[in-house]
Design a protein around this motif. Sequence first.
Motif, PDB file in Angstrom:
ATOM      1  N   THR A  58      81.674 -62.377 106.400  1.00 15.87           N
ATOM      2  CA  THR A  58      82.517 -61.645 105.454  1.00 15.87           C
ATOM      3  C   THR A  58      82.633 -60.154 105.776  1.00 15.87           C
ATOM      4  OG1 THR A  58      82.145 -63.266 103.731  1.00 15.87           O
ATOM      5  CG2 THR A  58      82.858 -61.093 103.023  1.00 15.87           C
ATOM      6  N   PRO A  59      81.549 -59.441 106.089  1.00 11.64           N
ATOM      7  CA  PRO A  59      81.720 -58.024 106.455  1.00 11.64           C
ATOM      8  C   PRO A  59      82.625 -57.841 107.665  1.00 11.64           C
ATOM      9  CG  PRO A  59      79.420 -58.469 105.916  1.00 11.64           C
ATOM     10  CD  PRO A  59      80.111 -59.801 105.986  1.00 11.64           C
ATOM     11  N   GLU A  60      82.507 -58.725 108.658  1.00  8.48           N
ATOM     12  CA  GLU A  60      83.362 -58.626 109.841  1.00  8.48           C
ATOM     13  C   GLU A  60      84.824 -58.867 109.477  1.00  8.48           C
ATOM     14  OE1 GLU A  60      80.212 -60.205 113.278  1.00  8.48           O
ATOM     15  OE2 GLU A  60      81.459 -61.637 112.170  1.00  8.48           O
ATOM     16  N   LEU A  61      85.053 -59.883 108.675  1.00  4.71           N
ATOM     17  CA  LEU A  61      86.419 -60.231 108.294  1.00  4.71           C
ATOM     18  C   LEU A  61      87.060 -59.097 107.489  1.00  4.71           C
ATOM     19  CD1 LEU A  61      87.489 -63.721 107.032  1.00  4.71           C
ATOM     20  CD2 LEU A  61      88.373 -61.668 105.954  1.00  4.71           C
ATOM     21  N   ALA A  65      90.301 -56.728 108.459  1.00  6.21           N
ATOM     22  CA  ALA A  65      91.451 -56.622 107.562  1.00  6.21           C
ATOM     23  C   ALA A  65      91.732 -55.172 107.193  1.00  6.21           C
ATOM     24  CB  ALA A  65      91.199 -57.456 106.298  1.00  6.21           C
ATOM     25  N   ARG A  66      90.684 -54.393 106.957  1.00 11.27           N
ATOM     26  CA  ARG A  66      90.868 -52.987 106.596  1.00 11.27           C
ATOM     27  C   ARG A  66      91.529 -52.204 107.723  1.00 11.27           C
ATOM     28  NH1 ARG A  66      87.679 -49.130 108.070  1.00 11.27           N
ATOM     29  NH2 ARG A  66      85.877 -50.513 108.400  1.00 11.27           N
ATOM     30  N   ARG A  94      88.082 -61.398  96.779  1.00 15.73           N
ATOM     31  CA  ARG A  94      87.710 -60.265  95.912  1.00 15.73           C
ATOM     32  C   ARG A  94      87.597 -58.971  96.723  1.00 15.73           C
ATOM     33  NH1 ARG A  94      83.630 -62.493  94.090  1.00 15.73           N
ATOM     34  NH2 ARG A  94      84.607 -63.411  92.249  1.00 15.73           N
ATOM     35  N   GLN A  95      86.986 -59.049  97.894  1.00 13.84           N
ATOM     36  CA  GLN A  95      86.817 -57.845  98.707  1.00 13.84           C
ATOM     37  C   GLN A  95      88.133 -57.406  99.335  1.00 13.84           C
ATOM     38  OE1 GLN A  95      83.261 -57.274 101.076  1.00 13.84           O
ATOM     39  NE2 GLN A  95      82.343 -59.138 100.236  1.00 13.84           N
ATOM     40  N   LEU A  96      88.944 -58.353  99.764  1.00 11.61           N
ATOM     41  CA  LEU A  96      90.236 -57.992 100.345  1.00 11.61           C
ATOM     42  C   LEU A  96      91.141 -57.329  99.308  1.00 11.61           C
ATOM     43  CD1 LEU A  96      91.114 -61.104 102.562  1.00 11.61           C
ATOM     44  CD2 LEU A  96      90.215 -58.888 103.313  1.00 11.61           C
ATOM     45  N   SER A  97      90.990 -57.722  98.059  1.00 19.11           N
ATOM     46  CA  SER A  97      91.857 -57.191  97.006  1.00 19.11           C
ATOM     47  C   SER A  97      91.618 -55.703  96.745  1.00 19.11           C
ATOM     48  CB  SER A  97      91.670 -57.974  95.701  1.00 19.11           C
ATOM     49  OG  SER A  97      90.391 -57.721  95.137  1.00 19.11           O
ATOM     50  N   THR A  98      90.510 -55.165  97.245  1.00 17.97           N
ATOM     51  CA  THR A  98      90.218 -53.739  97.050  1.00 17.97           C
ATOM     52  C   THR A  98      90.803 -52.868  98.155  1.00 17.97           C
ATOM     53  OG1 THR A  98      88.116 -53.759  98.282  1.00 17.97           O
ATOM     54  CG2 THR A  98      88.044 -54.389  95.946  1.00 17.97           C
TER      55      THR A  98
END
Length: 370
Positions: A58-61, A65-66, A94-98
């Motif tokens: 997840t941190p890598e993904l 994306a960022r 949830r993390q991508l939405s930020t």
Amino acid sequence: MRTTMDPETKAARASLTDGFGREHTDMRISLTDKCNFRCVYCMREDQRFNLTRLELDTPELVRVARIAHNLGIRTIRLTGGEPLMRKDAIDVVRQLSTIGFDDISMTTNGSLLTRKVGGITAAQALREAGLNRLNISCDSLQPDKFAKIRRRGDFDVVMAGIAEAHRVGFSPIKMNTVVIRGQNEDEILDFANYVRESWEAGTPISVRFIEFMPLGETGEKQENWTKDKVVRSADIVKMIGDQWPLKISSSQKDHAPASRWAFQDGKGEIGVIPTMTNPFCANCNRLRITGDGFVMRCLFSRKDSKYALRNLMRRDGGCTDEEIAQAFLAAVASKRAGQDRDTPDIFENPGKYVGGSQAVHQVSMSQIGG
């Protein structure tokens, strides 16, 4: 993890524009190549999936994306395999939405939307996490045909998933239907009527009819896909229009692969994706990230180690954000005219590629990310 670059400044100086002037603002991210179905147009029945440790964590993904967002990517679609096979899929949303994307959507087979996650359904959890839209794949409205095309899964469970998605606020829902001659082309009008009934009932569904592509098998020999199994999008539109008059939809989007058609009486819309008979290569604005972290320029691309983001991030000492950004820029700069070939005439004469489309030798649809 090394982040010696401020991605808002240095990386953003460059544009994700290729040599044909196509600016890339959309990205498909495969959360996993794993799937609980074995659809005939997507993979072999004996498909073997990547080990979880080979997938982006997840941190890598989120990092990838960022950086993509800072380079100009504005919309994200999460795909698979089946994205909800990934245990932390909702946390990823949830993390991508930020990050600040204009739109985050997901393509799913719908079978896991009613699964409980923390006391609520996965559909509700996705909605609360910030997912904007859902595309649900369904290739037949008849349980026996559904089972033949999908090889796994339960039609009624998918229908329940669609109902739950509507209940929690996903509306309208897009339904992806791959049309294969000899298997489900006799249901085209049934799907169109299903759309009309759904809009009348206040639970709108818009079906996207997709031309059958040679992406379900790897290797030189394609035993499943043949040219004669492709049902032309133009014929689908004519068939439906002869039954219920159609007009070009006002919701048509510039870069969308689907041509959208609305029923003249206002009872919904359908779309066709003419990937084989009228490829949208000239207007393509998307990149793909595989579950194991490769940037893919096209559905028909092969994996290229130059664009292996996972390898960059996991090497000794890690890598900077700038190095990831440069991998994106290099992938875009190397993008070819159409179907990952140097064939500019695909822009003027796309129909010739129905029989000439190349098979994918290294990766199946489930691994590319759809």
